[in-house]
Each structure stands twice: as C-alpha cells, then as structure tokens.
Scaffold this active site. Structure first.
Site, PDB file in Angstrom:
ATOM      1  N   ASP A 131      -5.324  -0.363  -8.258  1.00 33.90           N
ATOM      2  CA  ASP A 131      -5.061  -1.323  -7.174  1.00 33.90           C
ATOM      3  C   ASP A 131      -5.905  -2.578  -7.393  1.00 33.90           C
ATOM      4  O   ASP A 131      -6.650  -3.002  -6.517  1.00 33.90           O
ATOM      5  CB  ASP A 131      -5.406  -0.645  -5.842  1.00 33.90           C
ATOM      6  CG  ASP A 131      -5.089  -1.523  -4.653  1.00 33.90           C
ATOM      7  OD1 ASP A 131      -4.452  -2.573  -4.842  1.00 33.90           O
ATOM      8  OD2 ASP A 131      -5.508  -1.170  -3.543  1.00 33.90           O
TER       9      ASP A 131
ATOM     10  N   ASP B 169      -5.100  -9.649 -10.050  1.00 33.30           N
ATOM     11  CA  ASP B 169      -4.275 -10.143 -11.160  1.00 33.30           C
ATOM     12  C   ASP B 169      -5.066 -10.194 -12.476  1.00 33.30           C
ATOM     13  O   ASP B 169      -6.290 -10.265 -12.454  1.00 33.30           O
ATOM     14  CB  ASP B 169      -3.764 -11.544 -10.798  1.00 33.30           C
ATOM     15  CG  ASP B 169      -3.070 -11.533  -9.453  1.00 33.30           C
ATOM     16  OD1 ASP B 169      -1.920 -11.114  -9.394  1.00 33.30           O
ATOM     17  OD2 ASP B 169      -3.719 -11.897  -8.459  1.00 33.30           O
TER      18      ASP B 169
ATOM     19  N   HIS C  90       0.820  -1.221   0.000  1.00 37.04           N
ATOM     20  CA  HIS C  90       0.000   0.000   0.000  1.00 37.04           C
ATOM     21  C   HIS C  90       0.856   1.275   0.000  1.00 37.04           C
ATOM     22  O   HIS C  90       0.498   2.259  -0.641  1.00 37.04           O
ATOM     23  CB  HIS C  90      -0.996  -0.032   1.170  1.00 37.04           C
ATOM     24  CG  HIS C  90      -2.057  -1.072   0.964  1.00 37.04           C
ATOM     25  ND1 HIS C  90      -2.352  -2.041   1.887  1.00 37.04           N
ATOM     26  CD2 HIS C  90      -2.866  -1.312  -0.097  1.00 37.04           C
ATOM     27  CE1 HIS C  90      -3.311  -2.824   1.407  1.00 37.04           C
ATOM     28  NE2 HIS C  90      -3.638  -2.402   0.212  1.00 37.04           N
TER      29      HIS C  90
HETATM   30  N1  SPD Z   1      -1.335 -11.360  -6.644  1.00 39.37           N
HETATM   31  C1  SPD Z   1      -1.836 -10.336  -5.853  1.00 39.37           C
HETATM   32  C2  SPD Z   1      -2.087  -9.042  -6.543  1.00 39.37           C
HETATM   33  C3  SPD Z   1      -2.958  -8.197  -5.706  1.00 39.37           C
HETATM   34  C4  SPD Z   1      -3.058  -6.808  -6.104  1.00 39.37           C
HETATM   35  N2  SPD Z   1      -4.079  -6.073  -5.409  1.00 39.37           N
HETATM   36  C5  SPD Z   1      -4.092  -6.128  -4.023  1.00 39.37           C
HETATM   37  C6  SPD Z   1      -5.115  -5.248  -3.388  1.00 39.37           C
HETATM   38  C7  SPD Z   1      -4.683  -4.759  -2.068  1.00 39.37           C
HETATM   39  N3  SPD Z   1      -5.230  -3.500  -1.747  1.00 39.37           N
END
Ligand code: SPD
Length: 272
Positions: free
Chosen positions: A153, A156, A60
């Site tokens: 954010d 995958d 984050h």
């Molecule tokens: N493989 C994990 C990728 C996750 C990306 N996003 C995560 C969100 C957290 N706020």
C-alpha cells in the site's frame, strides 16, 4: 478560498477547493491535511493525494479483499506503507486474520492519521495489529516465509518509493510469503502513468508464476482508472469461486466484482 492542484502529468491535474490546510515536514516528506469541500479531509504526501474521507473506501476495499478472499483463511498479513490504517481496517474484517503487521517508514503519517482521520485509522490500535517503523526492504529481509498475504500500500514510484516497484523488491516480497502466499500491489494508472504501470507488472511477472491485473475507479487518483496487480507462486489466482461477503460492511467490492475481477478494457490487456 484556497485551491489545491495535484499535477498528474506535465499537462494535466486535478484541482480541489480547500477550506483549510495543515502541513508538517517529517524526516521523509511533507505531509499535508487538506479540508476539501467535496472530498472531506484529504491526506497529501509530497503534493500527491493519498486518501480522502469520501472515496478512500474504494481503494482500501479493492487493495485488500480480492487477495484475502483468494488466500484460504489467511491468518497472518503484512501491509507495507499504508500508515493511514485504511488497509488494516479492511484486513481486520476477515475473521480468519489473527495478526496484521504494518511496516511504515514514516511514523508521522500514523500520528497524523490517528489525529485527523479517525474513520480510516481506528483499527491501528486493534490488539491484532503490530506496527513496525522501518524500511520495507529491511523488514522483508528479516521476515522470510512468514505471511499468507502481503499488501503493498505504498505511494507512487517517485523518490524513495521507486525501489518498491522493482524486481529485487518483489523477490523479497516473495521470500517473505509462505508457500501458498499471495501478494497484491497498487500499480498506478494504466492510461496516465502507462510506463509506471507496465514496468510494475513486468517486474512482478519476472518473480511470480501467476499474475493478474485488476482495476477500480478512484476519483481522486490520476485519471480515476487505477490498477492493482495480484501475484502468487503457487495459488491459482484465476480460480474465482463464489464468495460470501455478508457481514463485511463493504461499499464497493462485491461478489460480482470478484467473479469478473480480471476483466480489463482491451487497451489495458494490450499493455501487459
Ligand atoms: N497516486 C496515489 C497513490 C497512492 C497509493 N497509496 C495510498 C495509500 C492509502 N492507504
């Protein structure tokens, strides 16, 4: 005792010892909250780890602060995905920010985060935050030329999230940015998800003039080596000035990391 494995590829995965599991099925995905012995509570969407209490600060902080420091006094920020609220929490550490929009397709993720991950989600109720339960594609089309920073954010590039890693989507992101806007996206693991990583960077480069890749070490994400791609049409994102981070309460990002943000191992440089 229960063991949970996230399969990173057909040949490798990571396994956690778990005390308790709660699962719900939303309209979009299976959401699980795992009480792990090593990483505290863990949020898992469709079998993929999204965040854990122990290492969430790394992701984050690193998805938020480089772009926020590169944008001059950002006031209006959009977070796409990120319903757990961790990115929102970091964005709100910047005093120039007056308004943060969160566009999350699955409101159940927000409910779960508020109930089980208060240390991550507590800023979702901040009056500067406006939550839109909507598809990111539609939202961007409705909000052109609006944001100083857009943070992708998302999960995958599998299933519904696949479109979020394509040129057409990045073009919409560009259109939703102000003239001197900056976007940043999480772009997967260069060593284990090489194709996803390369495709994402290639698609971003088709749309933006200035593109930079940086890394962070996130123990619970595939391989631990995680990439972010930052892009802007008009801002020189390679001009990394001295920054003042005191009062921001950070545990990973610091001014030395910022100064050498785009330092990459040779094999990663050769991939992009
Ligand atoms: N493989 C994990 C990728 C996750 C990306 N996003 C995560 C969100 C957290 N706020």
């Amino acid at each position: 005792m229960i063991w949970f494995t996230e399969y990173w590829t057909d040949n490798v995965g990571i396994t956690f010892k778990v005390k308790e599991v709660k699962k719900i099925k939303s309209k979009y995905q299976e959401i699980a909250v795992l009480d792990t012995l090593e990483f505290g509570r863990m949020l898992v969407l469709d079998g993929l780890v999204q965040t854990t209490e122990k290492d969430e600060f790394i992701y984050h902080e690193m998805i938020s602060h480089p772009a926020l420091f590169l944008a001059k006094n950002p006031e209006k920020v959009l977070v796409i995905g990120g319903g757990d609220g961790g990115t929102i929490r970091e964005v709100l550490k910047h005093p120039s920010v007056k308004e943060v929009h969160l566009c999350e397709i699955d409101e159940e993720v927000i409910f779960i985060a508020e109930k089980y991950f208060p240390s991550i989600s507590f800023q979702l109720k901040n009056p500067k935050v406006k939550i839109f339960i909507e598809d990111g594609n539609d939202f961007l089309e409705e909000n052109k030329n609006s944001y100083d920073v857009i943070i992708m954010d998302n999960s995958d590039p599998i299933g519904a999230s696949e479109v979020l890693f394509k040129e057409e989507f990045y073009q919409k992101v560009k259109n939703a940015l102000k003239k001197d806007g900056i976007m940043v996206a999480q772009t997967e693991s260069p060593i284990l998800q090489t194709k996803y990583f390369q495709n994402a960077v290639r698609e971003i480069k088709k749309v933006f003039r200035n593109v930079g890749v940086y890394l962070a070490f996130i123990p619970t994400y595939p391989s631990g080596m995680w990439s972010f791609t930052i892009a802007s049409e008009n801002v020189d994102i390679f001009n990394l000035k001295d920054i003042d981070i005191k009062n921001l309460d950070l545990k990973y990002f610091n001014k030395e990391i910022f100064k050498s943000l785009y330092t990459l191992p040779t094999f990663v440089k050769n991939l992009i």
